[in-house]
Motif scaffolding. Structure first.
Motif, short mmCIF file in Angstrom:
data_model
loop_
_atom_site.label_atom_id
_atom_site.label_comp_id
_atom_site.label_asym_id
_atom_site.label_seq_id
_atom_site.Cartn_x
_atom_site.Cartn_y
_atom_site.Cartn_z
N SER A 77 0.87 -1.18 0.00
CA SER A 77 0.00 0.00 0.00
C SER A 77 0.90 1.23 0.00
N TYR A 78 0.30 2.40 -0.11
CA TYR A 78 1.07 3.64 -0.09
C TYR A 78 1.87 3.75 1.20
N GLU A 79 1.20 3.53 2.33
CA GLU A 79 1.85 3.69 3.63
C GLU A 79 2.89 2.60 3.90
N SER A 80 2.60 1.35 3.49
CA SER A 80 3.56 0.27 3.73
C SER A 80 4.81 0.44 2.87
N LEU A 81 4.64 0.95 1.66
CA LEU A 81 5.78 1.20 0.79
C LEU A 81 6.67 2.30 1.39
N LYS A 82 6.02 3.33 1.91
CA LYS A 82 6.77 4.42 2.55
C LYS A 82 7.56 3.89 3.75
N LYS A 83 6.93 3.02 4.53
CA LYS A 83 7.60 2.43 5.69
C LYS A 83 8.82 1.62 5.28
N LYS A 95 20.63 8.40 1.74
CA LYS A 95 19.80 9.58 1.54
C LYS A 95 18.61 9.26 0.64
N GLN A 96 18.81 8.29 -0.26
CA GLN A 96 17.74 7.89 -1.18
C GLN A 96 17.56 6.38 -1.14
N ALA A 97 16.31 5.95 -1.31
CA ALA A 97 16.00 4.53 -1.39
C ALA A 97 14.95 4.32 -2.48
N HIS A 98 15.08 3.21 -3.18
CA HIS A 98 14.18 2.91 -4.30
C HIS A 98 13.73 1.46 -4.23
N VAL A 99 12.45 1.24 -4.55
CA VAL A 99 11.93 -0.13 -4.60
C VAL A 99 10.90 -0.23 -5.72
N LEU A 123 -0.31 -7.09 -16.36
CA LEU A 123 1.01 -6.83 -15.78
C LEU A 123 0.99 -5.47 -15.09
N ALA A 124 1.40 -5.45 -13.83
CA ALA A 124 1.38 -4.22 -13.04
C ALA A 124 2.74 -3.97 -12.41
N LYS A 125 3.00 -2.70 -12.13
CA LYS A 125 4.24 -2.30 -11.46
C LYS A 125 3.94 -1.20 -10.46
N VAL A 126 4.47 -1.35 -9.26
CA VAL A 126 4.39 -0.31 -8.24
C VAL A 126 5.82 0.07 -7.88
N GLU A 127 6.09 1.37 -7.94
CA GLU A 127 7.45 1.84 -7.75
C GLU A 127 7.46 2.99 -6.75
N GLY A 128 8.42 2.98 -5.84
CA GLY A 128 8.56 4.06 -4.87
C GLY A 128 9.99 4.53 -4.78
N ASN A 129 10.17 5.83 -4.67
CA ASN A 129 11.50 6.40 -4.50
C ASN A 129 11.45 7.42 -3.37
N MET A 130 12.27 7.23 -2.35
CA MET A 130 12.32 8.14 -1.22
C MET A 130 13.61 8.95 -1.29
N LYS A 131 13.46 10.26 -1.41
CA LYS A 131 14.60 11.17 -1.42
C LYS A 131 14.47 12.06 -0.21
N GLY A 132 15.30 11.82 0.78
CA GLY A 132 15.11 12.49 2.06
C GLY A 132 13.82 11.98 2.68
N LYS A 133 12.86 12.87 2.87
CA LYS A 133 11.55 12.49 3.39
C LYS A 133 10.46 12.60 2.33
N GLU A 134 10.85 12.87 1.09
CA GLU A 134 9.89 13.04 0.00
C GLU A 134 9.71 11.72 -0.76
N LEU A 135 8.46 11.27 -0.85
CA LEU A 135 8.15 10.01 -1.51
C LEU A 135 7.54 10.24 -2.88
N SER A 136 8.10 9.58 -3.87
CA SER A 136 7.50 9.52 -5.21
C SER A 136 6.90 8.14 -5.39
N PHE A 137 5.61 8.08 -5.70
CA PHE A 137 4.86 6.82 -5.78
C PHE A 137 4.30 6.68 -7.19
N VAL A 138 4.68 5.62 -7.90
CA VAL A 138 4.32 5.46 -9.30
C VAL A 138 3.63 4.12 -9.53
N LEU A 139 2.53 4.14 -10.27
CA LEU A 139 1.83 2.93 -10.69
C LEU A 139 1.99 2.76 -12.20
#
Length: 267
Positions: A77-83, A95-99, A123-139
């Protein structure tokens, strides 16, 4: 006297260059996905995890990526990905993390005449990138549809050529958006959806509906973009449509990309 376990990763790099992303790829993981109709859906995802690595360090600690996944709830989910991303940053001092998670997502499709129901995979893809405390969430979803060529239909005395067309939607979202919503937008963008189970009466209806609604690849990409423009939850999108032509030895394709910097700044 036993030899100490030297931590080579924490020594300076031989070549003093920062690395944008380092991590693990193509890990298979059982996963629970939010399902709009049933609540939850179980699937298997291919997972990529990475972080940035400054030049002061020779290597990252690969085992810590698995440790982060081991303690994660494995319910996407959005929140679990952020966690998960915050945990990766913490464990790897990054400083940055990507999944990213790539997986088949199943939706029940009802045959248009007989009403028979069978599950169809997308076929689906969920992608998250955390830069500092800013989350980019892509479907991202990839959806097959059927298209009938308007030009062929207009100039032919009998019939027209049709093809399988794939609609790919990539969308950066604010908080939450159902995968089903993107899939449904794609399914209605062409001449007809495609179905897993069709009886003769269904084939008749699909064919007649498709030929009464001919679409160019340009029509399909515009149809999708128009629907996405009406969704406030989307910050940015890219629509790619590729038509696997039945009478040519090449594909036709079209792309529309939207970028609104004002929306991104407000996220």
């Amino acid at each position: 006297m036993s030899k100490g376990l030297e931590d080579i990763q924490n020594t300076p790099a031989d070549v003093p260059l920062d690395i944008n992303r380092v991590g693990i790829k193509s890990l298979k993981l059982p996963l629970e996905i939010l399902d709009k109709q049933k609540g939850l859906q179980h699937t298997v995802a291919e997972v990529d995890l990475s972080v940035d690595l400054p030049k002061e360090f020779k290597g990252t600690h690969m085992s810590r990526f698995l440790e982060a996944l081991a303690s994660w709830e494995k319910k996407l989910s959005y929140e679990s990905l952020k966690k998960l991303l915050l945990d990766l940053q913490h464990k790897l001092h990054a400083k940055q993390a990507h999944v990213s998670f790539v997986f088949p997502y199943f939706l029940e499709q009802k045959s248009p005449a007989s009403g028979q129901v069978f599950e169809m995979d997308f076929l689906a893809k969920v992608e998250g990138n955390m830069k500092g405390k800013e989350l980019s969430f892509v479907l991202k979803v990839a959806v097959p549809v059927m298209t009938v060529c308007p030009c062929s239909l207009a100039i032919s005395d009998k019939g027209a050529h049709s093809q399988r067309t794939f609609v790919s939607i990539t969308a950066q979202i604010k908080k939450f958006l159902w995968l089903e919503d993107l899939i449904e937008i794609a399914l209605k963008s062409g001449s007809s959806p495609v179905y897993p189970l069709l009886k003769r009466e269904d084939e008749k209806k699909v064919t007649e509906n498709a030929f009464s609604n001919p679409t160019f690849v340009e029509d399909v990409v515009r149809n999708v973009a128009r629907e996405l423009n009406d969704l406030d939850n989307i910050l940015w999108y890219k629509v790619e449509v590729e038509s696997y032509e039945s009478i040519h030895n090449h594909s036709a394709y079209a792309i529309i990309e939207s970028f609104d910097a004002t929306k991104l700044n407000k996220s």
